[in-house]
Enzyme design. Structure first.
Site, PDB file in Angstrom:
ATOM      1  N   ARG A 235       1.377  -0.838   0.338  1.00  0.00           N
ATOM      2  CA  ARG A 235       0.000  -0.003   0.322  1.00  0.00           C
ATOM      3  C   ARG A 235       1.069   1.523   0.421  1.00  0.00           C
ATOM      4  O   ARG A 235       1.605   1.383   0.665  1.00  0.00           O
ATOM      5  CB  ARG A 235      -0.783   0.207   0.986  1.00  0.00           C
ATOM      6  N   GLU A 237       0.656   3.902   0.875  1.00  0.00           N
ATOM      7  CA  GLU A 237      -0.352   5.341   1.824  1.00  0.00           C
ATOM      8  C   GLU A 237       1.215   5.664   2.810  1.00  0.00           C
ATOM      9  O   GLU A 237       1.196   5.628   3.084  1.00  0.00           O
ATOM     10  CB  GLU A 237      -1.111   4.606   2.415  1.00  0.00           C
ATOM     11  N   ARG A 243      -0.514   2.522  12.933  1.00  0.00           N
ATOM     12  CA  ARG A 243      -1.479   0.986  12.971  1.00  0.00           C
ATOM     13  C   ARG A 243      -1.113   0.388  10.758  1.00  0.00           C
ATOM     14  O   ARG A 243      -1.562   0.123  10.388  1.00  0.00           O
ATOM     15  CB  ARG A 243      -2.913   0.886  12.744  1.00  0.00           C
ATOM     16  N   HIS A 244      -0.492   2.055  10.407  1.00  0.00           N
ATOM     17  CA  HIS A 244      -0.245   1.390   8.477  1.00  0.00           C
ATOM     18  C   HIS A 244       1.054   0.954   8.510  1.00  0.00           C
ATOM     19  O   HIS A 244       2.199   1.843   9.294  1.00  0.00           O
ATOM     20  CB  HIS A 244      -0.499   2.393   8.318  1.00  0.00           C
ATOM     21  N   GLU A 389      -9.673  -1.413  13.470  1.00  0.00           N
ATOM     22  CA  GLU A 389     -10.273  -2.330  11.956  1.00  0.00           C
ATOM     23  C   GLU A 389      -9.072  -3.466  11.681  1.00  0.00           C
ATOM     24  O   GLU A 389      -7.463  -3.281  12.179  1.00  0.00           O
ATOM     25  CB  GLU A 389     -10.267  -1.592  10.837  1.00  0.00           C
ATOM     26  N   SER A 392     -12.027  -6.227   6.098  1.00  0.00           N
ATOM     27  CA  SER A 392     -12.703  -5.278   5.737  1.00  0.00           C
ATOM     28  C   SER A 392     -12.968  -6.919   5.012  1.00  0.00           C
ATOM     29  O   SER A 392     -12.409  -7.706   4.272  1.00  0.00           O
ATOM     30  CB  SER A 392     -12.254  -4.632   5.178  1.00  0.00           C
ATOM     31  N   ARG A 440      -1.749  -6.600  12.000  1.00  0.00           N
ATOM     32  CA  ARG A 440      -2.803  -5.725  13.006  1.00  0.00           C
ATOM     33  C   ARG A 440      -3.242  -6.570  14.229  1.00  0.00           C
ATOM     34  O   ARG A 440      -3.948  -6.232  15.091  1.00  0.00           O
ATOM     35  CB  ARG A 440      -3.440  -4.716  12.196  1.00  0.00           C
TER      36      ARG A 440
HETATM   37  P1  AMO Z   1      -8.767  -3.452   3.177  1.00  0.00           P
HETATM   38  O1  AMO Z   1      -7.938  -2.004   2.270  1.00  0.00           O
HETATM   39  O2  AMO Z   1      -9.949  -3.050   4.082  1.00  0.00           O
HETATM   40  O3  AMO Z   1      -9.219  -4.466   2.660  1.00  0.00           O
HETATM   41  O4  AMO Z   1      -7.825  -4.089   3.952  1.00  0.00           O
HETATM   42  C1  AMO Z   1      -8.054  -5.346   4.779  1.00  0.00           C
HETATM   43  C2  AMO Z   1      -7.487  -4.866   6.036  1.00  0.00           C
HETATM   44  O5  AMO Z   1      -6.240  -5.587   5.972  1.00  0.00           O
HETATM   45  C3  AMO Z   1      -4.948  -4.468   7.240  1.00  0.00           C
HETATM   46  N1  AMO Z   1      -4.341  -3.424   6.450  1.00  0.00           N
HETATM   47  C4  AMO Z   1      -3.245  -2.674   6.615  1.00  0.00           C
HETATM   48  N2  AMO Z   1      -2.455  -3.400   7.448  1.00  0.00           N
HETATM   49  C5  AMO Z   1      -1.567  -2.677   7.779  1.00  0.00           C
HETATM   50  N3  AMO Z   1      -0.663  -1.482   6.754  1.00  0.00           N
HETATM   51  C6  AMO Z   1      -1.577  -0.640   6.689  1.00  0.00           C
HETATM   52  N4  AMO Z   1      -1.781  -0.216   5.800  1.00  0.00           N
HETATM   53  C7  AMO Z   1      -3.269  -1.792   6.955  1.00  0.00           C
HETATM   54  N5  AMO Z   1      -4.567  -0.958   5.451  1.00  0.00           N
HETATM   55  C8  AMO Z   1      -5.303  -2.253   5.697  1.00  0.00           C
HETATM   56  C9  AMO Z   1      -6.540  -4.106   7.990  1.00  0.00           C
HETATM   57  C10 AMO Z   1      -7.580  -4.221   7.151  1.00  0.00           C
HETATM   58  O6  AMO Z   1      -8.568  -4.239   7.832  1.00  0.00           O
HETATM   59  N6  AMO Z   1      -9.743  -6.223  -0.722  1.00  0.00           N
HETATM   60  C11 AMO Z   1     -10.315  -6.334   0.835  1.00  0.00           C
HETATM   61  C12 AMO Z   1     -10.456  -7.181   1.436  1.00  0.00           C
HETATM   62  C13 AMO Z   1     -11.612  -7.806   1.127  1.00  0.00           C
HETATM   63  O7  AMO Z   1     -12.640  -7.120   0.997  1.00  0.00           O
HETATM   64  O8  AMO Z   1     -11.723  -9.026   0.699  1.00  0.00           O
HETATM   65  C14 AMO Z   1      -9.106  -5.696   1.211  1.00  0.00           C
HETATM   66  O9  AMO Z   1      -7.972  -4.974   0.684  1.00  0.00           O
HETATM   67  O10 AMO Z   1      -6.492  -5.364   8.976  1.00  0.00           O
HETATM   68  P1  ATP Z   2      -9.028   0.394   5.280  1.00  0.00           P
HETATM   69  O1  ATP Z   2      -9.076  -0.785   4.715  1.00  0.00           O
HETATM   70  O2  ATP Z   2     -10.373   1.717   5.033  1.00  0.00           O
HETATM   71  O3  ATP Z   2      -7.850   1.005   4.821  1.00  0.00           O
HETATM   72  P2  ATP Z   2      -6.988   1.348   7.500  1.00  0.00           P
HETATM   73  O4  ATP Z   2      -7.694   1.000   8.729  1.00  0.00           O
HETATM   74  O5  ATP Z   2      -6.429   0.586   6.751  1.00  0.00           O
HETATM   75  O6  ATP Z   2      -8.459   0.818   6.597  1.00  0.00           O
HETATM   76  P3  ATP Z   2      -7.798   3.903   5.900  1.00  0.00           P
HETATM   77  O7  ATP Z   2      -9.447   3.904   5.555  1.00  0.00           O
HETATM   78  O8  ATP Z   2      -6.230   3.587   4.929  1.00  0.00           O
HETATM   79  O9  ATP Z   2      -8.169   2.358   7.144  1.00  0.00           O
HETATM   80  O10 ATP Z   2      -7.340   4.670   6.609  1.00  0.00           O
HETATM   81  C1  ATP Z   2      -7.774   5.957   7.327  1.00  0.00           C
HETATM   82  C2  ATP Z   2      -7.880   6.421   8.310  1.00  0.00           C
HETATM   83  O11 ATP Z   2      -6.795   6.513   8.340  1.00  0.00           O
HETATM   84  C3  ATP Z   2      -8.230   7.217   8.721  1.00  0.00           C
HETATM   85  O12 ATP Z   2      -9.336   7.468   9.356  1.00  0.00           O
HETATM   86  C4  ATP Z   2      -6.945   8.808   9.259  1.00  0.00           C
HETATM   87  O13 ATP Z   2      -7.423   9.303  10.494  1.00  0.00           O
HETATM   88  C5  ATP Z   2      -6.038   7.536   9.645  1.00  0.00           C
HETATM   89  N1  ATP Z   2      -5.100   8.191   8.780  1.00  0.00           N
HETATM   90  C6  ATP Z   2      -4.335   7.300   7.188  1.00  0.00           C
HETATM   91  N2  ATP Z   2      -3.758   8.157   7.160  1.00  0.00           N
HETATM   92  C7  ATP Z   2      -3.252   9.213   7.796  1.00  0.00           C
HETATM   93  C8  ATP Z   2      -2.002  10.160   9.120  1.00  0.00           C
HETATM   94  N3  ATP Z   2      -1.180   9.574   7.707  1.00  0.00           N
HETATM   95  N4  ATP Z   2      -1.967  10.096   9.807  1.00  0.00           N
HETATM   96  C9  ATP Z   2      -3.082  10.175  10.628  1.00  0.00           C
HETATM   97  N5  ATP Z   2      -3.708   9.507  10.447  1.00  0.00           N
HETATM   98  C10 ATP Z   2      -3.794   8.806   9.192  1.00  0.00           C
END
Ligand code: AMO
Ligand code: ATP
Length: 466
Positions: A235, A237, A243-244, A389, A392, A440
């Protein structure tokens, strides 16, 4: 030749002579007659002592052993003895090793950035017996990850990470899923275009898979019925949060549906319960080891007739509104409100694990099935641990015309994913699935507070090394 012994097995071997290969965790000399070595193997340690004796251990040998650098790997031979009551409380185990021979297997070249002993201490304990201990900063740990990973805590954390993967596989195999391996090099983005890494690919370019989403759905169109994958997810991002990661391990699954998408939700729920139970029942020791460095309340989930708490998105919003969050801030539930909801749910239902179902359609990716009864909603869900989360998922659109319409609505050109769309043109059973972030789950089960602690060599926007 004597087989090497495991420290973990020593407590039942008092009286035996054993051969051990281990790290020198700490070393303390007492005068020039005696040296205490704390020897470590992964999550276990034992005290070994060398005492000058006329027939066996020379003065020179004790002196040499006292000079061994910590983190050296040594091979020792000695007799396992019950630890004397007097010093038992200070010792990590009920036996100790009285060493007769000691050899250096691998030395330490240069100074360590920090001692494994310090790295393994509770992060909050800065003062021990009147002495100041510097907390080892996460940044320093990650820069020197190999040394950091040697702590008993980290040995336990990564054993638990492996265990989650094992329980995931075991549960899904028992439920007739098969494991697939999908390509990580893609011709187009698999989720939103904004977060995709572009890499050069001969004379053109390619993208790193943001999930196995397309491949797992196409496997369903190919009649695989039930599939799962454990693999890297990329990703792009620029999220510098606790948590990312930019690369994480995705635990993904996809299955056909007979009657209702809740069949998938129930499968996923059963999977999580199996993982939680497996950890609690088979990995108590490792969890306890981690708790010593990262004290945390035990992870709680509901079992029995009432089962896992399920809220609809609307019910979740209502709970937040009731607690004072303005409704107009809740078109989506942001990270802060997610966390807040976790606290409210815990207080009311005494659980750290719950499901939110029926998200608004506009919040979900193009492949999500709208709710047939209310097209502003969708047949989709997120799973949460401690208010964050972890999964998803959704029922997917299997009608190609509707899929193309939703793709265009999100600015995705169906022609850019022709192979994917064609899979549905050639007939595909109703299906759904979900994706889990392994790091996570591990972070939240143990309450480690930072996802980097749950990743072997974490990758984030600022870190590609080591
Ligand atoms: P989503 O984008 O929500 O869904 O990702 C699924 C799960 O992956 C984890 N996650 C992450 N963990 C660490 N760092 C990140 N940047 C990050 N982004 C996401 C979370 C999240 O819930 N294709 C869909 C899934 C589906 O519908 O089957 C998807 O990728 O735990
Ligand atoms: P998803 O599966 O939807 O990607 P996720 O748990 O990875 O779930 P995202 O939707 O990717 O969440 O991220 C959105 C949330 O993460 C936002 O609500 C935002 O608050 C937080 N976030 C993302 N990037 C940043 C950042 N650079 N600084 C602070 N918060 C962030």
């Amino acid at each position: 030749r004597k087989p090497r012994a495991e420290i973990a097995s020593l407590s039942s071997r008092a009286g035996e002579t054993v051969l051990l290969r281990a790290r020198v965790h700490t070393s303390r000399a007492q005068g020039n007659k005696m040296v205490f070595l704390n020897l470590r193997q992964r999550t276990d340690s034992v005290q070994a002592l060398l005492v000058v004796t006329p027939d066996k251990v020379s003065k020179q040998m004790v002196k040499w052993a006292a000079g061994l650098a910590v983190e050296s790997i040594v091979l020792v031979e000695g007799v396992v003895e019950k630890t004397q009551e007097l010093i038992k409380s200070a010792s990590v185990s009920d036996v100790e090793v009285h060493v007769s021979h000691i050899y250096l297997v691998s030395g330490v070249d240069g100074r360590l950035p920090f001692s494994v002993d310090d790295a393994g201490r509770p992060e909050t304990a800065v003062e021990v017996e009147g002495q100041q201990y510097n907390r080892v900063l996460l940044e320093t740990r990650l820069n020197n990850r190999v040394v950091d990973l040697r702590t008993q805590t980290n040995q336990a954390i990564f054993k638990l990470q492996g265990a989650i993967g094992d329980f995931f596989r075991e549960y899904l195999t028992a439920n007739r899923f098969i494991e697939i391996h999908s390509p990580k090099l893609q011709g187009a983005a698999t989720e939103s275009g904004a977060s995709v890494f572009k890499v050069s690919y001969f004379k053109g370019s390619a993208f790193l898979a943001q999930s196995p989403q397309l491949a797992k759905q196409m496997a369903i169109a190919a009649d695989f019925e039930r599939v799962y994958e454990i693999g890297p997810v990329f990703r792009a991002e620029d999220s510098n949060t606790h948590r990312h990661l930019t690369e994480f391990i995705g635990l993904d699954l996809e299955m056909t549906i007979e009657e209702h998408y809740h069949e998938v939700m129930e499968m996923l729920d059963g999977l999580f319960i199996a993982i939680f139970r497996g950890l609690r029942e088979k990995y108590k020791k490792e969890i306890d080891v981690v708790r010593q460095q990262f004290p945390a309340d035990e992870f709680k989930w509901r079992e029995g007739p009432e089962g896992t708490l399920r809220l609809t998105f609307k019910e979740a919003v209502d709970i937040l509104v009731e607690s004072g969050v303005p409704r107009e801030d809740l078109d989506d539930i942001n990270t802060e409100n997610e966390k807040k909801l976790g606290g409210l749910v815990k207080a009311k239902y005494d659980t750290d694990y719950y499901i939110i179902d029926k998200f608004p359609m506009e919040l979900r990716p193009f492949y999500t099935m709208p709710d047939p009864e209310d097209p502003t909603l969708s047949n989709s869900y997120d799973f949460f641990m401690r208010g964050e989360e972890i999964l998803s998922g959704a029922q997917r659109i299997h009608d190609p015309a509707l899929l193309c319409e939703k793709m265009r609505g999100k600015g995705v050109d169906p022609d850019s994913m022709k192979g994917y769309v064609d899979a549905f043109r050639m007939g595909c059973a109703p299906h759904g699935g979900g994706g889990i972030g392994l790091e996570r789950v591990l972070m939240l089960f143990l309450k480690l507070n930072n996802i980097r602690r749950a990743s072997l060599f974490p990758r984030d926007p600022k870190r590609l090394e080591p």
